[in-house]
Design an enzyme around this catalytic site. Structure first.
Site, short mmCIF file in Angstrom:
data_model
loop_
_atom_site.label_atom_id
_atom_site.label_comp_id
_atom_site.label_asym_id
_atom_site.label_seq_id
_atom_site.Cartn_x
_atom_site.Cartn_y
_atom_site.Cartn_z
N LYS A 41 0.89 -1.36 -0.20
CA LYS A 41 0.00 0.00 0.21
C LYS A 41 0.80 1.17 -0.02
O LYS A 41 2.09 1.22 0.29
CB LYS A 41 -0.94 -0.19 1.23
N ARG A 139 -11.04 -0.25 14.58
CA ARG A 139 -10.81 0.72 13.27
C ARG A 139 -12.09 -0.06 12.48
O ARG A 139 -13.20 0.07 12.58
CB ARG A 139 -9.37 0.37 12.72
N HIS A 173 -6.59 -7.56 12.61
CA HIS A 173 -5.20 -6.81 12.74
C HIS A 173 -4.98 -6.30 14.11
O HIS A 173 -5.81 -5.90 15.12
CB HIS A 173 -5.43 -5.49 12.01
N ARG A 232 0.72 -10.95 6.70
CA ARG A 232 0.69 -9.66 5.99
C ARG A 232 1.88 -8.66 6.36
O ARG A 232 1.57 -7.60 7.02
CB ARG A 232 -0.56 -9.02 6.31
N TYR A 276 16.58 30.91 5.89
CA TYR A 276 15.39 31.53 6.42
C TYR A 276 15.42 31.77 7.99
O TYR A 276 15.83 30.95 8.67
CB TYR A 276 14.17 30.80 6.21
N CYS A 323 14.91 24.14 3.71
CA CYS A 323 13.76 24.87 2.82
C CYS A 323 13.24 23.94 2.06
O CYS A 323 13.21 22.67 2.23
CB CYS A 323 14.83 25.88 1.93
N MET A 324 12.25 24.40 1.32
CA MET A 324 11.35 23.51 0.49
C MET A 324 12.16 22.59 -0.22
O MET A 324 11.93 21.35 -0.45
CB MET A 324 10.43 24.27 -0.25
N ASP A 325 13.27 23.22 -0.89
CA ASP A 325 14.07 22.47 -1.82
C ASP A 325 15.46 22.36 -1.57
O ASP A 325 16.14 21.78 -2.47
CB ASP A 325 13.67 23.17 -3.52
C1 LIG Z 1 -0.75 -1.62 6.98
C2 LIG Z 1 -1.40 -2.87 7.28
C3 LIG Z 1 -0.56 -4.01 7.42
C4 LIG Z 1 0.70 -4.17 7.08
O1 LIG Z 1 1.41 -3.44 8.57
P1 LIG Z 1 3.20 -3.52 8.81
O2 LIG Z 1 3.33 -3.14 10.23
O3 LIG Z 1 3.71 -2.29 7.90
O4 LIG Z 1 3.64 -4.67 8.66
C5 LIG Z 1 -1.07 -5.36 7.34
N1 LIG Z 1 -2.50 -5.42 7.60
C6 LIG Z 1 -3.33 -4.22 7.63
C7 LIG Z 1 -4.80 -4.62 7.76
C8 LIG Z 1 -2.63 -3.01 7.27
O5 LIG Z 1 -3.60 -2.05 7.58
#
Ligand SMILES: *Cc1c(COP(=O)(O)O)cnc(C)c1O
Length: 399
Positions: A41, A139, A173, A232, A276, A323-325
């Protein structure tokens, strides 16, 4: 390493061999038949999701997970054929596309499942879903207080009866699996037991859950026995950690280094200001290098007068505001610095090293945040076997 001086401004190098090594190490933690869903992601945590997923598809990941429908479609349209799970909400308007591209959507409530089903029915498609149980993260997910599981089972049975959704798995999760404290450990066990109870009840009620998964990075490292059918991992694929508590389990290494170059070196007399707001004033004759990277590239402005980079194998402190850049480094103590010299922002040069995890800690955040904030102006140069094998450049490749 000359080919890496990609634009002679600032760029990131992503080491795909190290990614392979990290995946190999992660797999060594898990039971042999546990699948890996590579979490890519947020554009592969800022590394570029396509390149990361392609490499992992070759070398180990059975699944991929992303946060939303656009990310999933992007992977599918760029050669990723393995199953893809969307972890967050997708607009129901995307259901037909997701079904046709064989992308699995999370179903986290009865109300949302009904909306997905209605759209799937109207388009004549069947959408695969994984159920999400909220076991303590608060969540997304079906939720039931202890002792009131019946209501949750009834909801899941209603989802299972929706004709155009097909339940192919379930997950939860953990919210503190990267924390070794006694109370965090107890909470993870509570969440896992809860997940086991809920999935057992659902299956006893006649809804099979072929693929069950719980562990993100923290879970993989500290609770591999809870991985069930699939893990995951996200942040640890990239060799980074959300908490020092999990950093000594495997010898994972960061796969991204960030570089810039010296644009100009100037001699500065005592009394002169840098940057700055006049926050830095030279109190002795100094040599200052101006470097073309700034907060628009993701380098935190809060490191003004605080951070450091590596020039010619020596640490050089940031002077004045970021700075920004651009930003300025004190290179008074480093001989021979000149325009074009490489500056290591994150990574290793000689015996000096700047780690993203340390940088994040000094900013008061975690690597997960900073790595995603590396700007789109920074080309990502992919390296394998010591050779450049591709570049992601979001600025040059705009429509
Ligand atoms: C982001 C996420 C993960 C991965 O999490 P990490 O801590 O980066 O390994 C796995 N499952 C769900 C539901 C997530 O939102």
């Amino acid at each position: 390493m000359e080919q890496m001086d990609y634009l002679k401004r600032s760029w990131a190098v992503v080491d795909l061999d190290q990614l392979d090594e990290n995946v190999r190490l992660i797999r060594s933690m898990l039971p042999a038949d546990t699948k890996i869903a590579g979490v890519v992601k947020a554009d592969g945590y800022g590394h570029g999701d396509i390149a990361i997923a392609r490499e992992m598809q070759e070398n180990g990941a059975e699944w991929f997970a992303v946060s939303n429908a656009d990310e999933a479609v992007g992977l599918r349209d760029h050669g990723i054929q393995r199953p893809i799970l969307i972890l967050g909400v997708s607009p129901v308007e995307m259901v037909e596309t997701l079904a046709k591209k064989q992308i699995t959507q999370v179903a986290f409530s009865l109300e949302y499942a009904k909306a997905l089903n209605q759209e799937a029915q109207s388009k004549g498609v069947t959408l695969e879903v994984h159920l999400k149980f909220d076991t303590g993260m608060g969540r997304l997910g079906f939720y039931a207080p202890e002792g009131e599981e019946d209501a949750l089972i009834q909801e899941v049975l209603q989802v299972a009866a929706l004709p155009n959704l097909k339940i192919t798995g379930a997950f939860t999760h953990f919210c503190c699996s990267d924390d070794r404290s006694e109370s965090a450990r107890a909470y993870v066990h509570m969440q896992f037991d809860r997940f086991q109870t809920l999935s057992r009840l659902v299956q006893e009620a006649g809804v099979p859950l072929p693929l069950r998964h719980c562990c993100a990075s923290g879970g993989v490292l500290l609770y591999p026995e809870m991985a069930l059918d699939m893990a995951r991992p996200g942040i640890i694929l990239y060799g980074l950690y959300s908490d020092p508590d999990i950093s000594n389990v495997l010898p994972l290494k960061p796969i991204l280094s960030l570089y810039s170059t010296v644009a100009m070196v100037k001699e500065v007399q005592p009394g002169r200001y840098i940057g700055y707001g006049r926050t830095f004033q030279a109190d002795h004759p100094m040599k200052i290098a101006t470097v073309p990277i700034g907060y628009a590239d993701g380098y935190p402005r809060s490191l003004s007068n605080r951070g450091r980079m590596i020039v010619n194998g020596q640490y050089a402190p940031i002077v004045g505001r970021v700075c920004m850049d651009q930003l300025m480094l004190d290179v008074t103590h480093i001989p021979g610095v000149k325009r074009g010299d490489r500056v290591t922002v994150i990574g290793q040069d000689g015996s000096c090293e700047i780690k993203m995890d340390d940088l994040a800690a000094s900013v008061g955040t975690i690597s997960n945040e900073l790595i995603c904030l590396i700007g789109k102006r920074i080309p990502r140069v992919y390296v394998k076997g010591g050779r450049e094998v591709g570049v992601m450049d979001s600025i040059r490749q705009r429509p």
